[in-house]
Design a protein around this motif. Structure first.
Motif, PDB file in Angstrom:
ATOM      1  N   THR A 131      45.721  39.982  21.166  1.00 59.07           N
ATOM      2  CA  THR A 131      44.730  41.005  20.726  1.00 59.07           C
ATOM      3  C   THR A 131      43.619  40.567  19.903  1.00 59.07           C
TER       4      THR A 131
ATOM      5  N   GLY B  45      42.756  41.749  17.210  1.00 53.37           N
ATOM      6  CA  GLY B  45      43.126  41.645  15.829  1.00 53.37           C
ATOM      7  C   GLY B  45      43.772  40.251  15.647  1.00 53.37           C
ATOM      8  N   GLU B  46      44.638  39.566  16.591  1.00 55.53           N
ATOM      9  CA  GLU B  46      45.410  38.438  16.349  1.00 55.53           C
ATOM     10  C   GLU B  46      44.354  37.180  16.449  1.00 55.53           C
TER      11      GLU B  46
ATOM     12  N   GLN C 278      42.623  37.282  13.197  1.00 55.01           N
ATOM     13  CA  GLN C 278      43.597  36.536  12.050  1.00 55.01           C
ATOM     14  C   GLN C 278      43.561  35.185  12.233  1.00 55.01           C
TER      15      GLN C 278
ATOM     16  N   TYR D 100      35.847  43.162  10.600  1.00 58.88           N
ATOM     17  CA  TYR D 100      36.880  43.508  11.783  1.00 58.88           C
ATOM     18  C   TYR D 100      37.369  45.246  11.252  1.00 58.88           C
TER      19      TYR D 100
ATOM     20  N   GLN E   5      36.969  48.818  13.567  1.00 59.45           N
ATOM     21  CA  GLN E   5      37.935  49.558  13.949  1.00 59.45           C
ATOM     22  C   GLN E   5      37.636  51.047  13.720  1.00 59.45           C
TER      23      GLN E   5
END
Length: 241
Positions: free
Chosen positions: A101, A103-104, A107, A236, A240
């Motif tokens: 993802t 998001g990953e 991170q 980020y 979203q």
């Protein structure tokens, strides 16, 4: 009876990949060297030229060779080292499948960048370090232009972050940072759709960038790390909305 645990037969082109890897490890091949032609490699490994061509295409995608047509010392497949391009190509595809993802990826970027900031040794007397800090300041000056196109801002922003990460002196971190950037560049560019929505976001990013560079230049690794974490996390979260 054939064992259910039997390994699949290796693909033909894998012999070429393994041979080139072995030659790189031994030093028989090095950066700038030209690979033998398709016919030579095919005869050497007892393979078809199509299999050799497949191997060279894979090496090209991985950033291990650069291919070009024509004749002369730069024609054919030449050994290069561009690890970020190969890593980015793989990551982009896996992000597209949604097995990884965005998001990953973000991170992971936070972990790498904050770690790099703390590991960086800032010696103002070091010419290479001074050059990188000066380049980072020039990138911020370009990004401060309110008339700068969004695509150009994102490109400069990415260069800024990769440049700061390079101050840790770790080529793997630098390559990973570049590959992470490339793997989600389209998602970042498309995350905020209107110029009206982008302008206030860009203003915040500019201020954060200057704070990060000030901390890095002062050798305040922990402070820079915290500012980077807040900066990346904030942007980020904005994407979203």
């Amino acid at each position: 009876m054939t064992s259910k645990m039997a390994k699949p037969a290796p693909r033909a082109y894998e012999a070429v990949l393994q041979s080139i890897e072995a030659e790189l490890r031994s030093g028989a091949l090095k950066l700038g060297d030209q690979l033998p032609g398709e016919r030579t490699l095919a005869e050497r490994h007892g393979l078809s030229r199509a299999s050799v061509r497949d191997a060279i295409r894979i090496l090209d995608v991985l950033g291990v060779v650069r291919t070009s047509t024509g004749s002369g010392p730069n024609a054919g497949a030449v050994i290069v080292s561009q690890p970020a391009s190969g890593l980015a190509a793989a990551l982009r595809l896996h992000v597209a499948t949604r097995q990884l993802t965005v998001g990953e990826i973000v991170q992971t970027r936070i972990l790498l960048e904050t770690g790099a900031a703390e590991a960086a040794t800032i010696d103002p007397e070091n010419e290479a370090t001074r050059a990188k800090l000066d380049e980072a300041a020039e990138l911020l000056e370009l990004m401060d232009d309110p008339k700068l196109a969004r695509a150009d801002f994102h490109s400069l922003d990415a260069r800024f972050h990769v440049l700061l990460s390079s101050l840790a002196g770790n080529a793997v971190i630098e390559a990973m940072m570049e590959s992470l950037r490339l793997s989600i560049s389209d998602y970042v560019a498309e995350s905020i759709r209107s110029d009206e929505a982008w302008e206030p976001v860009a203003d915040v990013l500019r201020g954060q960038h200057h704070g990060i560079l000030a901390a890095v230049s002062a050798g305040e690794g922990k402070r820079a790390s915290q500012l980077l974490r807040e900066h990346i996390g904030w942007f980020y979260a904005e994407t979203q909305r």
